[in-house]
Motif scaffolding. Structure first.
Motif, short mmCIF file in Angstrom:
data_model
loop_
_atom_site.label_atom_id
_atom_site.label_comp_id
_atom_site.label_asym_id
_atom_site.label_seq_id
_atom_site.Cartn_x
_atom_site.Cartn_y
_atom_site.Cartn_z
N UNK A 27 0.85 -1.20 0.00
CA UNK A 27 0.00 0.00 0.00
C UNK A 27 0.88 1.24 0.00
N UNK A 28 0.54 2.21 -0.88
CA UNK A 28 1.19 3.53 -0.85
C UNK A 28 0.17 4.52 -0.30
N UNK A 29 0.53 5.17 0.78
CA UNK A 29 -0.36 6.18 1.38
C UNK A 29 0.20 7.56 1.05
N UNK A 30 -0.65 8.41 0.47
CA UNK A 30 -0.20 9.78 0.12
C UNK A 30 -0.72 10.71 1.21
N UNK A 37 -1.35 8.76 8.53
CA UNK A 37 -0.55 8.05 9.53
C UNK A 37 -1.38 6.94 10.18
N UNK A 38 -2.65 7.22 10.47
CA UNK A 38 -3.49 6.19 11.10
C UNK A 38 -3.73 5.03 10.14
N UNK A 39 -4.01 5.34 8.87
CA UNK A 39 -4.21 4.28 7.87
C UNK A 39 -2.96 3.41 7.77
N UNK A 40 -1.80 4.06 7.65
CA UNK A 40 -0.55 3.33 7.50
C UNK A 40 -0.29 2.46 8.73
N UNK A 41 -0.53 3.01 9.90
CA UNK A 41 -0.29 2.27 11.15
C UNK A 41 -1.19 1.03 11.22
N UNK A 42 -2.48 1.20 10.91
CA UNK A 42 -3.42 0.07 11.01
C UNK A 42 -3.06 -1.04 10.01
N UNK A 43 -2.69 -0.63 8.79
CA UNK A 43 -2.37 -1.64 7.77
C UNK A 43 -1.05 -2.35 8.08
N UNK A 356 -14.67 18.54 10.80
CA UNK A 356 -14.64 17.45 11.79
C UNK A 356 -13.54 16.44 11.45
N UNK A 357 -12.42 16.91 10.90
CA UNK A 357 -11.46 16.03 10.24
C UNK A 357 -10.62 15.14 11.15
N UNK A 358 -10.36 15.53 12.38
CA UNK A 358 -9.51 14.68 13.22
C UNK A 358 -10.21 13.35 13.50
N UNK A 359 -11.50 13.42 13.78
CA UNK A 359 -12.26 12.19 14.05
C UNK A 359 -12.59 11.47 12.74
N UNK A 360 -13.06 12.23 11.73
CA UNK A 360 -13.37 11.58 10.45
C UNK A 360 -12.12 10.99 9.81
N UNK A 361 -10.97 11.66 9.98
CA UNK A 361 -9.73 11.13 9.41
C UNK A 361 -9.39 9.78 10.02
N UNK A 362 -9.58 9.67 11.32
CA UNK A 362 -9.32 8.40 12.01
C UNK A 362 -10.33 7.34 11.57
N UNK A 363 -11.59 7.75 11.47
CA UNK A 363 -12.63 6.82 11.01
C UNK A 363 -12.33 6.33 9.59
N UNK A 364 -11.88 7.26 8.74
CA UNK A 364 -11.54 6.89 7.35
C UNK A 364 -10.44 5.83 7.35
N UNK A 365 -9.45 6.02 8.21
CA UNK A 365 -8.34 5.05 8.30
C UNK A 365 -8.88 3.67 8.69
N UNK A 366 -9.81 3.64 9.65
CA UNK A 366 -10.38 2.36 10.09
C UNK A 366 -11.14 1.68 8.95
N UNK A 367 -11.93 2.47 8.22
CA UNK A 367 -12.74 1.90 7.14
C UNK A 367 -11.84 1.40 6.00
N UNK A 368 -10.87 2.24 5.61
CA UNK A 368 -10.00 1.87 4.48
C UNK A 368 -9.15 0.65 4.84
N UNK A 369 -8.65 0.61 6.07
CA UNK A 369 -7.85 -0.56 6.49
C UNK A 369 -8.71 -1.83 6.41
N UNK A 370 -9.96 -1.74 6.82
CA UNK A 370 -10.85 -2.90 6.74
C UNK A 370 -11.11 -3.28 5.28
N UNK A 371 -11.35 -2.28 4.43
CA UNK A 371 -11.66 -2.60 3.02
C UNK A 371 -10.45 -3.26 2.35
N UNK A 372 -9.27 -2.75 2.61
CA UNK A 372 -8.07 -3.32 1.95
C UNK A 372 -7.81 -4.74 2.44
#
Ligand code: FES
Length: 511
Positions: A27-30, A37-43, A356-372
């Motif tokens: 995975x490449x995270x831009x 950072x949260x997406x990369x950490x979870x994956x 609301x980006x700090x919480x949505x950003x973290x939520x996005x990381x959780x969702x994307x990590x699950x989808x991948x």
């Protein structure tokens, strides 16, 4: 420089290296903000090999221009969500955001991130009685949404108060310390982080994605745009409104200040967000407000001055230590776009977080990590990045796109600030038209001119001068550039072209 973010002082001196040579990854995270950072950490924790590419410094972009406030409700108020969705969806929005807050808390404790994290109450209140009905509305909608809201009292609130709602056990932290601390703790054999590495192009092929960067090619099975708004020309840019607002941090001396997140409504329905933060024994009060569309204010300094006037009048604070701007993207149907670009794409986006980006950003990381990783996720469909909601989006879609269409017309000949560089005063910028070319001209305090093309490389709108931040801001989809043309943020991949003028001849150079 007139503006400087309060949180940027916490970006650590230690830098991650820049990418030097081509590489491969799962995975490449831009983007190295909270989402990336949260997406990369979870994956990486799930065993995937992740490469993260940040164009500047980790945590130094949008995350460092945020409030550090974490809450399960939303900035646009629950009432507005109910105008478009039923109670079941609104409850899911709130519960998904609460889950993301829990993820942040678990990261803080699990990785022992030193970021001044604490649970605090969140308040929404009327500073003047004309706004009381808005508070009643929000209380009633909070009740319908299973939000544990109660009534606030004037003793809770640091300014004038006529009515208010409180939700306990929300949270605050230092967003830069959190993101940089998490990045440092999560870096591993599975996660390589590169700073000062700009992504110039993303090409999706059948079963791989190739990213061209300033440090080399990155080939990955999946790519994630964690850049606040996706890079390149995308359909999302027609359903997102780019907005900017300002923040100030005032020195508050020994003054008592209650714990909490305070959102107050004042004259003309204007809303201000207030919190305090103690740094090295010094108390600062942060005030955020004055939203407006990116690149469409003729005087950004005035917006900052309005904040200062508010802090003086309503909080008695006059010693302003920091001033800064922050960007957000408002989605037409009020929900962020998170996940695969299309059903079969291996490119993922996370955008439309509003403020609301700090919480949505973290939520996005959780969702994307699950989808991948093909794990089930109960919120993935609701926030799907390829959903299409014509009815829910229609009014806002039209409003934003009529506005953008108006901005595109400024490319026509004659739409300029001046036709002579002598009219560009020291410390300012202006659009100068020469030889049928629109030039963004900036003159520094010593009189030296820097000339770049005024045509935004994203989709050819004409940029405007931002006098508070000394940047060129695109009014169409929110790309922003330094005076030398370098991209600061937004969907543009490339810098504004450098321009040279010889006599009446205008020459365009490379990026
Ligand atoms: Fe789209 Fe400038 S950001 S045209």
């Amino acid at each position: 420089m007139y503006t400087k973010s309060f949180w940027n002082q916490f970006v650590p001196a230690r830098e991650f290296p820049g990418l030097a040579g081509s590489t491969e990854a799962d995975v490449a995270v831009i983007g190295g903000g909270i989402t990336g950072i949260t997406t990369a950490m979870l994956l990486a924790k799930r065993g995937l090999h992740v490469v993260l590419l940040e164009s500047m410094r980790v945590g130094g972009g949008t995350t460092s221009h945020s409030t550090g406030n974490l809450y399960s409700t939303v900035d646009k108020n629950l009432k507005q969500l109910y105008n478009k969705y039923d109670a079941e969806i609104v409850k899911k929005v709130v519960s998904s955001r609460a889950a993301a807050m829990n993820q942040i808390e678990s990261n803080v404790h699990g990785y022992q991130v030193d970021c001044d994290y604490k649970r605090v109450p969140w308040y929404l209140y009327a500073g003047i009685s004309e706004n009381n009905s808005m508070i009643d509305d929000e209380y009633n909608h909070a009740m319908k949404s299973d939000v544990a809201a109660g009534w606030a009292t004037s003793a809770d609130i640091p300014t004038g108060f006529t009515k208010g709602v409180v939700v306990p056990a929300q949270a605050q932290f230092n967003p830069v310390k959190y993101v940089t601390g998490l990045a440092g703790a999560a870096e591993s054999d599975n996660l390589q982080i590169y700073e000062n590495t700009v992504v110039l192009k993303v090409d999706e092929e059948k079963d791989r994605v190739i990213l061209e960067t300033t440090g080399g090619l990155v080939t990955a099975r999946y790519a994630v745009h964690a850049t606040h708004t996706p890079k390149g020309v995308k359909v999302y840019h027609t359903v997102l409104g780019p907005y900017r607002e300002y923040g100030i941090a005032c020195r508050a001396g020994e003054r008592y200040f209650p714990e909490g997140i305070f959102w107050g409504y004042y004259e003309d329905g204007r809303k201000y967000s207030i919190r305090h933060y103690d740094n090295n024994g010094e108390r600062y009060v942060l005030v955020i407000g004055e939203p407006h569309k990116v690149g469409q204010s003729d005087d950004n300094i005035r917006a900052v001055k309005n904040l200062e006037a508010f802090a003086s009048t309503h909080l008695g604070l006059n010693d302003v230590a920091y001033r800064w701007g922050g960007q957000h993207y408002r989605p037409a149907d009020l929900l962020p776009y998170i996940g695969r670009e299309s059903k079969t794409s291996n490119v993922f986006v996370a955008t439309g977080f509003s403020t609301d980006g700090l919480v949505y950003g973290t939520l996005a990381a959780m969702i994307i990590a699950d989808e991948i990783t093909n794990a089930p996720n109960e919120w993935s469909e609701m926030y799907s990045a390829h959903r299409f909601t014509p009815v829910k989006s229609a009014a806002q879609f039209l409003k934003e796109n009529i506005n953008v269409a108006g901005e595109f017309l400024k490319v026509l000949p004659g739409m300029k600030d001046t036709s002579d560089f002598v009219n560009v005063k020291p410390g300012t910028g202006a659009i100068v038209e020469k030889d049928n070319t629109k030039i963004a001209a900036y003159r520094n305090d010593t009189g030296q001119l820097t000339l770049v093309s005024a045509v935004c490389p994203h989709m050819k709108c004409i940029v405007n001068w931002n006098n508070a931040e000394q940047t060129w801001d695109c009014p169409c989809h929110g790309s922003r550039f330094k005076t030398d043309g370098t991209v600061l943020e937004g969907p543009a991949f490339h810098a504004l072209h450098r321009i040279t003028v010889e006599g009446e001849d205008v020459k365009k150079e490379g990026h």
